[in-house]
Design a protein around this motif. Structure first.
Motif, PDB file in Angstrom:
ATOM      1  N   LEU A  48      20.180 -31.401 -27.519  1.00 48.25           N
ATOM      2  CA  LEU A  48      19.567 -32.453 -28.330  1.00 48.25           C
ATOM      3  C   LEU A  48      20.617 -33.431 -28.819  1.00 48.25           C
ATOM      4  CD1 LEU A  48      17.269 -33.789 -29.842  1.00 48.25           C
ATOM      5  CD2 LEU A  48      17.539 -32.093 -31.657  1.00 48.25           C
ATOM      6  N   VAL A  49      21.786 -32.910 -29.234  1.00 49.16           N
ATOM      7  CA  VAL A  49      22.880 -33.801 -29.662  1.00 49.16           C
ATOM      8  C   VAL A  49      23.266 -34.734 -28.526  1.00 49.16           C
ATOM      9  CG1 VAL A  49      25.290 -33.886 -30.369  1.00 49.16           C
ATOM     10  CG2 VAL A  49      23.763 -32.208 -31.397  1.00 49.16           C
ATOM     11  N   ASP A  50      23.405 -34.185 -27.320  1.00 47.00           N
ATOM     12  CA  ASP A  50      23.772 -35.011 -26.161  1.00 47.00           C
ATOM     13  C   ASP A  50      22.701 -36.058 -25.873  1.00 47.00           C
ATOM     14  OD1 ASP A  50      26.039 -33.459 -25.907  1.00 47.00           O
ATOM     15  OD2 ASP A  50      25.170 -32.137 -24.386  1.00 47.00           O
ATOM     16  N   PHE A  51      21.434 -35.627 -25.931  1.00 40.07           N
ATOM     17  CA  PHE A  51      20.337 -36.547 -25.646  1.00 40.07           C
ATOM     18  C   PHE A  51      20.248 -37.644 -26.701  1.00 40.07           C
ATOM     19  CE2 PHE A  51      15.672 -37.482 -25.871  1.00 40.07           C
ATOM     20  CZ  PHE A  51      15.594 -38.185 -24.674  1.00 40.07           C
ATOM     21  N   ALA A  52      20.655 -37.325 -27.923  1.00 40.93           N
ATOM     22  CA  ALA A  52      20.619 -38.324 -28.997  1.00 40.93           C
ATOM     23  C   ALA A  52      21.541 -39.500 -28.707  1.00 40.93           C
ATOM     24  CB  ALA A  52      21.009 -37.670 -30.327  1.00 40.93           C
ATOM     25  N   ASN A  53      22.533 -39.299 -27.839  1.00 40.99           N
ATOM     26  CA  ASN A  53      23.492 -40.352 -27.512  1.00 40.99           C
ATOM     27  C   ASN A  53      23.249 -40.943 -26.119  1.00 40.99           C
ATOM     28  OD1 ASN A  53      25.595 -40.353 -29.793  1.00 40.99           O
ATOM     29  ND2 ASN A  53      25.352 -38.184 -29.334  1.00 40.99           N
ATOM     30  N   ALA A 111      14.978 -41.722 -28.898  1.00 45.31           N
ATOM     31  CA  ALA A 111      15.805 -40.532 -29.122  1.00 45.31           C
ATOM     32  C   ALA A 111      15.880 -40.199 -30.612  1.00 45.31           C
ATOM     33  CB  ALA A 111      17.198 -40.737 -28.548  1.00 45.31           C
ATOM     34  N   SER A 112      15.959 -41.221 -31.459  1.00 46.43           N
ATOM     35  CA  SER A 112      15.985 -40.990 -32.900  1.00 46.43           C
ATOM     36  C   SER A 112      14.688 -40.369 -33.383  1.00 46.43           C
ATOM     37  CB  SER A 112      16.234 -42.309 -33.645  1.00 46.43           C
ATOM     38  OG  SER A 112      17.534 -42.800 -33.410  1.00 46.43           O
ATOM     39  N   ALA A 113      13.577 -40.855 -32.851  1.00 51.69           N
ATOM     40  CA  ALA A 113      12.274 -40.317 -33.254  1.00 51.69           C
ATOM     41  C   ALA A 113      12.147 -38.846 -32.876  1.00 51.69           C
ATOM     42  CB  ALA A 113      11.152 -41.137 -32.620  1.00 51.69           C
ATOM     43  N   ILE A 132      22.656 -32.979 -37.512  1.00 52.79           N
ATOM     44  CA  ILE A 132      23.744 -33.673 -36.815  1.00 52.79           C
ATOM     45  C   ILE A 132      23.201 -34.453 -35.628  1.00 52.79           C
ATOM     46  CG2 ILE A 132      25.811 -33.312 -35.404  1.00 52.79           C
ATOM     47  CD1 ILE A 132      26.492 -30.969 -37.270  1.00 52.79           C
ATOM     48  N   ALA A 133      22.272 -33.844 -34.899  1.00 52.60           N
ATOM     49  CA  ALA A 133      21.677 -34.542 -33.760  1.00 52.60           C
ATOM     50  C   ALA A 133      20.947 -35.806 -34.212  1.00 52.60           C
ATOM     51  CB  ALA A 133      20.718 -33.609 -33.034  1.00 52.60           C
ATOM     52  N   TYR A 134      20.234 -35.726 -35.317  1.00 52.45           N
ATOM     53  CA  TYR A 134      19.517 -36.898 -35.831  1.00 52.45           C
ATOM     54  C   TYR A 134      20.501 -37.961 -36.291  1.00 52.45           C
ATOM     55  CZ  TYR A 134      16.319 -39.665 -38.739  1.00 52.45           C
ATOM     56  OH  TYR A 134      15.582 -40.687 -39.300  1.00 52.45           O
ATOM     57  N   ARG A 135      21.569 -37.537 -36.951  1.00 55.63           N
ATOM     58  CA  ARG A 135      22.578 -38.496 -37.419  1.00 55.63           C
ATOM     59  C   ARG A 135      23.208 -39.231 -36.237  1.00 55.63           C
ATOM     60  NH1 ARG A 135      27.022 -35.739 -40.909  1.00 55.63           N
ATOM     61  NH2 ARG A 135      27.769 -35.095 -38.845  1.00 55.63           N
ATOM     62  N   GLU A 136      23.540 -38.499 -35.179  1.00 57.25           N
ATOM     63  CA  GLU A 136      24.145 -39.133 -34.009  1.00 57.25           C
ATOM     64  C   GLU A 136      23.153 -40.047 -33.300  1.00 57.25           C
ATOM     65  OE1 GLU A 136      26.370 -36.716 -31.415  1.00 57.25           O
ATOM     66  OE2 GLU A 136      27.484 -35.709 -33.000  1.00 57.25           O
ATOM     67  N   ALA A 137      21.883 -39.666 -33.301  1.00 59.04           N
ATOM     68  CA  ALA A 137      20.865 -40.533 -32.705  1.00 59.04           C
ATOM     69  C   ALA A 137      20.746 -41.840 -33.472  1.00 59.04           C
ATOM     70  CB  ALA A 137      19.521 -39.807 -32.669  1.00 59.04           C
ATOM     71  N   LEU A 138      20.808 -41.753 -34.798  1.00 58.58           N
ATOM     72  CA  LEU A 138      20.751 -42.968 -35.616  1.00 58.58           C
ATOM     73  C   LEU A 138      21.973 -43.850 -35.370  1.00 58.58           C
ATOM     74  CD1 LEU A 138      19.459 -41.460 -38.985  1.00 58.58           C
ATOM     75  CD2 LEU A 138      18.194 -42.983 -37.461  1.00 58.58           C
ATOM     76  N   ASN A 144      23.065 -49.747 -30.383  1.00 62.30           N
ATOM     77  CA  ASN A 144      22.279 -50.428 -29.361  1.00 62.30           C
ATOM     78  C   ASN A 144      21.299 -51.453 -29.920  1.00 62.30           C
ATOM     79  OD1 ASN A 144      22.836 -49.168 -26.557  1.00 62.30           O
ATOM     80  ND2 ASN A 144      22.658 -47.379 -27.885  1.00 62.30           N
ATOM     81  N   CYS A 145      20.920 -51.308 -31.185  1.00 63.46           N
ATOM     82  CA  CYS A 145      19.865 -52.156 -31.737  1.00 63.46           C
ATOM     83  C   CYS A 145      20.336 -53.046 -32.881  1.00 63.46           C
ATOM     84  CB  CYS A 145      18.700 -51.310 -32.244  1.00 63.46           C
ATOM     85  SG  CYS A 145      17.997 -50.173 -31.043  1.00 63.46           S
ATOM     86  N   GLY A 146      21.488 -52.699 -33.457  1.00 63.29           N
ATOM     87  CA  GLY A 146      21.854 -53.352 -34.696  1.00 63.29           C
ATOM     88  C   GLY A 146      21.137 -52.704 -35.868  1.00 63.29           C
ATOM     89  N   ASP A 147      21.368 -53.191 -37.055  1.00 65.90           N
ATOM     90  CA  ASP A 147      20.779 -52.546 -38.233  1.00 65.90           C
ATOM     91  C   ASP A 147      20.793 -53.503 -39.407  1.00 65.90           C
ATOM     92  OD1 ASP A 147      19.749 -50.536 -39.893  1.00 65.90           O
ATOM     93  OD2 ASP A 147      21.751 -49.871 -40.470  1.00 65.90           O
ATOM     94  N   ASP A 148      19.699 -53.512 -40.145  1.00 66.35           N
ATOM     95  CA  ASP A 148      19.637 -54.310 -41.367  1.00 66.35           C
ATOM     96  C   ASP A 148      20.001 -53.484 -42.589  1.00 66.35           C
ATOM     97  OD1 ASP A 148      17.496 -52.629 -41.641  1.00 66.35           O
ATOM     98  OD2 ASP A 148      15.977 -54.199 -41.834  1.00 66.35           O
ATOM     99  N   GLY A 149      20.551 -52.289 -42.368  1.00 61.40           N
ATOM    100  CA  GLY A 149      20.917 -51.392 -43.456  1.00 61.40           C
ATOM    101  C   GLY A 149      19.988 -50.202 -43.579  1.00 61.40           C
TER     102      GLY A 149
END
Length: 312
Positions: A48-53, A111-113, A132-138, A144-149
């Motif tokens: 899952l960690v690998d897939f998150a990236n 992947a984050s979802a 950790i997997a969720y954190r790496e996905a975020l 890849n998407c950018g972020d408004d915070g």
């Protein structure tokens, strides 16, 4: 909520099989099977960690690796409530349709979802890996998407991915006697694995944990159970239950390490190992449920029960 409780009790039985002399209810447990299950669970977490990236080039390979790991986990651990199979179905065939012009950002968001769903369903022993997997996905989604915070705030809320320290201090009430063998103890034609719903006693058994490391177990009833077969068929069982007022209190001292609560009775030094998951604390009671046979073709029933308490 019901789905989470079912997942919880699935984990309880694995915990009990590992901690109770490696013995299940009936027959010998194969230790290798437990080791294989734990290893499969760890491999799924890493996949899952690998897939998150993942990115467009690696999506198919990492998705397939994650799906394979989930299938192995089902093989070695089972999937009683279908949660792992649900994730597999969500992954589909792990092929990106070139006609959809799927972007790196869309894949990262997907992947984050998936990682968030795993985190929400994770039991305590899996929490850190899922977090950790969720954190790496975020982090990959931000890249890849950018972020408004918004995504960064989600990462900050996760902290160091350590489960919150659980405070056991307070009063707890027994709500469940969970078994892995459904029975129709009240003879209404419906079998259930929660024996307490079949028995009209033990409705006010409590435990109090004080902040100074002391506490009290309160037992207010006991019971006698008989089992027979009115048709001389050993699979056609009928139970009779008699409950008795039996008020007893047991003082104890307790210590806590993470989700494990060790209770030592003042009277004789008996050690009781409680474990916490979610909002529930539970303990495996060896050979607790006893039904004495009154039919020659029916054996006595002696089996383990998990007691589960909630705070009130």
């Amino acid at each position: 909520m019901i789905r989470r409780i079912l997942i919880l009790f699935s984990f309880m039985w694995l915990f009990m099989a590992i901690t109770c002399d490696n013995e299940p209810y009936e027959g010998d447990v194969v230790v290798d099977e437990i080791d294989n299950c734990l290893s499969a669970t760890e491999l799924t977490a890493q996949a899952l960690v690998d897939f998150a990236n993942t990115d467009v080039d690696s999506y198919n390979l990492l998705c397939q690796a994650y799906r394979d790991a989930l299938e192995d986990q089902i093989e070695f651990c089972g999937d009683e409530n279908g949660d792992l199979q649900y994730i597999i179905e969500g992954l589909g065939d792990c092929v990106i349709d070139d006609n959809t012009n799927t972007t790196e950002c869309e894949m990262a968001a997907e992947a984050s979802a998936i990682a968030l769903e795993n985190l929400e369903d994770a039991i305590t022993v899996e929490y850190t890996a899922a977090c950790i997997a969720y954190r790496e996905a975020l982090e990959n989604q931000i890249f890849n998407c950018g972020d408004d915070g918004t995504l960064l705030n989600l990462i900050l809320e996760l902290g160091n991915c350590e489960p919150e320290i659980f405070n056991v201090v307070g009063d707890w009430k027994l709500i469940v006697w969970q078994s892995d063998i459904p029975r129709d103890i009240d003879n209404d034609g419906i079998e259930t694995s929660d024996y307490l719903t079949e028995i009209d006693c033990f409705n006010n058994e409590t435990a109090s944990f004080n902040s100074d490391g002391t506490g009290t177990l309160y037992y207010r009833e006991s019971m006698e159970v008989e089992v027979s077969s009115p048709t001389n068929d050993p699979t056609d069982l009928e139970y009779s239950i008699e409950c008795f007022e039996d008020i007893r209190t047991f003082g104890f001292t307790w210590t806590q390490e993470g989700d494990s609560i060790t209770v030592t009775l003042d009277s004789d030094g008996t050690v009781l190992d409680f474990f916490r998951n979610g909002d529930v604390i539970f303990i495996a009671m060896r050979d607790f449920f006893v039904a004495t046979s009154t039919s020659s073709n029916v054996d006595d029933i002696v089996q383990d029960i998990i007691w589960a308490y909630v705070q009130f």
